[in-house]
Design a protein around this motif. Structure first.
Motif, PDB file in Angstrom:
ATOM      1  N   GLN A  86      41.306  49.071  70.281  1.00 53.95           N
ATOM      2  CA  GLN A  86      39.618  49.107  69.389  1.00 53.95           C
ATOM      3  C   GLN A  86      38.820  50.475  69.267  1.00 53.95           C
ATOM      4  OE1 GLN A  86      37.677  46.165  68.789  1.00 53.95           O
ATOM      5  NE2 GLN A  86      36.766  46.689  67.095  1.00 53.95           N
ATOM      6  N   GLU A  87      38.410  50.673  70.613  1.00 53.01           N
ATOM      7  CA  GLU A  87      37.765  51.271  72.086  1.00 53.01           C
ATOM      8  C   GLU A  87      38.902  52.561  71.557  1.00 53.01           C
ATOM      9  OE1 GLU A  87      34.238  51.666  72.382  1.00 53.01           O
ATOM     10  OE2 GLU A  87      34.403  49.869  71.625  1.00 53.01           O
ATOM     11  N   LYS A  90      38.136  54.568  67.629  1.00 53.98           N
ATOM     12  CA  LYS A  90      36.305  54.365  67.806  1.00 53.98           C
ATOM     13  C   LYS A  90      36.566  55.963  68.625  1.00 53.98           C
ATOM     14  CE  LYS A  90      33.942  50.414  67.664  1.00 53.98           C
ATOM     15  NZ  LYS A  90      32.459  50.307  68.906  1.00 53.98           N
ATOM     16  N   CYS A  93      38.578  58.300  65.769  1.00 55.01           N
ATOM     17  CA  CYS A  93      37.649  59.011  64.640  1.00 55.01           C
ATOM     18  C   CYS A  93      36.832  59.410  65.093  1.00 55.01           C
ATOM     19  CB  CYS A  93      36.935  57.216  64.066  1.00 55.01           C
ATOM     20  SG  CYS A  93      38.520  56.371  63.041  1.00 55.01           S
ATOM     21  N   ASN A  94      35.547  59.278  65.552  1.00 53.54           N
ATOM     22  CA  ASN A  94      34.351  60.196  65.838  1.00 53.54           C
ATOM     23  C   ASN A  94      34.435  61.474  66.260  1.00 53.54           C
ATOM     24  OD1 ASN A  94      32.152  58.498  65.760  1.00 53.54           O
ATOM     25  ND2 ASN A  94      32.419  57.188  67.338  1.00 53.54           N
ATOM     26  N   TYR A 302      37.220  54.373  74.872  1.00 56.44           N
ATOM     27  CA  TYR A 302      36.603  55.365  73.985  1.00 56.44           C
ATOM     28  C   TYR A 302      37.085  56.562  74.411  1.00 56.44           C
ATOM     29  CZ  TYR A 302      33.257  57.585  70.699  1.00 56.44           C
ATOM     30  OH  TYR A 302      32.804  58.529  70.537  1.00 56.44           O
TER      31      TYR A 302
ATOM     32  N   MET B  72      34.845  53.369  59.070  1.00 55.62           N
ATOM     33  CA  MET B  72      34.449  53.214  60.637  1.00 55.62           C
ATOM     34  C   MET B  72      33.099  53.155  60.933  1.00 55.62           C
ATOM     35  SD  MET B  72      37.009  53.162  63.595  1.00 55.62           S
ATOM     36  CE  MET B  72      36.143  51.743  65.268  1.00 55.62           C
ATOM     37  N   HIS B  74      29.107  52.191  62.622  1.00 58.26           N
ATOM     38  CA  HIS B  74      29.226  52.751  63.914  1.00 58.26           C
ATOM     39  C   HIS B  74      29.145  52.176  65.017  1.00 58.26           C
ATOM     40  CE1 HIS B  74      27.383  56.059  62.978  1.00 58.26           C
ATOM     41  NE2 HIS B  74      27.474  56.060  61.636  1.00 58.26           N
ATOM     42  N   ALA B 107      35.309  58.095  61.005  1.00 57.46           N
ATOM     43  CA  ALA B 107      34.050  57.494  60.996  1.00 57.46           C
ATOM     44  C   ALA B 107      32.435  58.671  60.540  1.00 57.46           C
ATOM     45  CB  ALA B 107      33.432  58.466  62.927  1.00 57.46           C
TER      46      ALA B 107
END
Lengths: 341, 341
Positions: A86-87, A90, A93-94, A302, B72, B74, B107
DNA sequence: TTGTAGGCGTTATCAT
DNA sequence: ATGATAACGCCTACAA
């Protein structure tokens, strides 16, 4: 108000601006050879009509997709922990969308290599991020054969140099083992995840190294490697505690397994860390919420995801990227499960 | 062996087969008006050369993408819990790829509506799945304005009928409240997530309904609504326990917050469920690992995701889908935090 | 600095 | 049952 207007094409924009399609295309592209005057005129119109280029057309013409692919892990007993995924996602994606790329995520069915092949052969993505690896990893082998750009989150030992990023699990496991040794324990056990998963392999190696360094024996009956699951943690601990010569400390490759191990310890009223010092990887909420709380190695999933994305995008844009594995920092967080002994 | 061959085009396949592009295209499409003979010849060649249609070209011609988008969430203090997201995502991915669709995940930056607009205006996806909703939800408003196909995982009260799927949170919260009432507690508090998030709103409503049904007062000082976070759970419980007239039970909208609340209870050595019965939503590992373990409402997030995906794909293919919200089952899992009182 | 024209790989329309 | 041919919307030599 603020309504989404009719979808314009570059041709229409060009007509309104009284220029040709190519000029509009160039303006959008940031081509410098274009007068400031027409430039701003075009952008005004684009703004006004809310024009955005059609992705399919652009992909077709440019022969690239501006998307990167990842395959979603299968069931629980997969190759790695849920928290990690999950991390990392994230982070991916960012970073990716900051660079105007998209993330295509596909379920690994019927199998992961199939899913990857589909992704590649239908030209849906420009590159792929692989999550975690195994010994003799068919995904990696496939990527290597096809020559398709990819970055691995994790390490690999057998395929020469590939773009990859990981925390140094050998070193981290050594440090964690030493952490327990320094608290006076001498009979330390090891509970690992899937046999052949590189995380497990590497952490096991670090653990063994440190024992040897301390002149302690590596005892097979203290090592359980099977799968990433709570159940496996529970069962392994059960076996460990039924040994004639019980261990007094344990390292677990993952937080979920660790919870299973703790559950068994609680059932038999074992004292942690008195009877058994416990430490694991992945500083997840589980390890914080647990009573006693668990000493862990923090893995910045992350950042792992974010760096992998960065790397892949650099590779895709032909920037110089060092082949081989890049390591990110880790640190040990001491909690109740190894302190005050 | 098993090498990925050069990427072929439909034209090349046609030439090899000695037919026209259109015939190949039709064969792939499953068009019945084509002789069995040429059909099988074409497929043999496709097989042999490993041909797969180019997605961009196909999208351009068909004016659809065969992809669905999701944004996704935040940060942590977002509108819903992490555990929920992950499971839902898995459900979405599996269902979607079984139907030959892709999932594009982006994101939500700079803001979620921006991300959605980008997804739509660049024609990257055919439809969107929205995760959870708020009162006056700008995402929903945007979708409604654009008329772009979407399905909501969650409920919404203010926008008339939209395609959505949810568990019946009002009913579930009522049932959970009753569960605690039946154990003799009469002063039940409520800790919610983000103000205005529909999950919170609905669960609060269910809670109030049940109290009223039992002829009990709804006391404002027993209700804390702020954000989905461990910290908020902790702080809320702290305030509740410093009340002159302390509650003897609590319902928490989410597992993460619940862990925070438990943490405070532990710090002051409160007895659960003796001094305080505790129950929450989301049957995550946290609630199982907790000591005492926590009574929860199970929310099948995987199915939520999977059904939403199914619904959206049906909508995109013009199948009849009932407008309005479809509910999935929930059930209450009794654990230590409310039993043996 | 700007325009013209061809091509990217498919699908779809109209013939045959 | 099959083939030409024109879109689809954008990019990019090449020309001007």
């Amino acid at each position: 108000m603020n309504n989404i207007p009719k979808k314009m094409t570059i041709k229409e924009i060009a007509e309104i601006a009284g220029v040709s399609k190519s000029t509009v295309s160039r303006a959008i592209d940031g081509n410098p050879r274009i007068s400031e005057e027409t430039r701003s005129k075009i952008f005004d119109i684009i703004q006004k009509y809310g024009y955005t280029p059609n992705t399919a057309a652009r992909n077709l013409a440019r022969n690239k997709t501006n998307a990167i692919g990842i395959v979603m892990p299968h069931g629980e007993s997969g190759i790695y922990a849920a928290t990690f995924f999950q991390e990392a996602l994230k982070g991916i994606c960012n970073t990716v969308s900051n660079n105007n790329y998209d993330v295509l995520i596909t379920a690994g069915n019927p199998t992961e290599p199939e899913a990857i092949k589909r992704l590649i052969s239908t030209s849906r993505v420009d590159g792929i991020i692989l999550l975690r690896s195994k010994l003799r990893d068919t995904n990696i082998e496939l990527m290597l054969r096809t020559g398709f750009p990819f970055v691995l989150i994790g390490s690999c030992k057998e395929y020469g140099n590939i773009y990859s990023i990981d925390n140094d699990n050998i070193s981290a496991a050594s440090a964690l083992t030493e952490h327990i040794l320094q608290r006076g324990k001498r009979k330390i056990a090891f509970i690992g995840g899937v046999e052949g998963s590189i995380v497990t392999v590497n952490r096991l190696e670090g653990y063994k190294n440190k024992l040897t360094e301390y002149g302690l024996p590596v005892r097979d009956e203290y090592i359980y490697v099977h799968e990433f699951s709570e159940k496996h943690g529970y069962e392994s601990m059960k076996k460990l505690m039924s040994l004639p010569d019980r261990p007094d400390g344990v390292i677990t490759v993952d937080d979920t397994m660790c919870m299973g191990a703790m559950k068994y310890l609680e059932e038999i009223n074992a004292c942690v860390p008195g009877d058994m010092a416990v430490a694991c990887f992945n500083d997840s909420a589980y390890t914080r919420f647990s009573r006693p709380s668990i000493t862990t190695v923090t893995v910045d999933s992350y950042q792992l995801g974010s760096s992998a994305a960065e790397m892949l995008i650099d590779v895709l844009n032909n920037k110089r990227v060092d082949l081989g594995c890049r390591y990110i920092d880790y640190k040990i967080l001491e909690r109740e499960s190894t302190s005050g002994i």
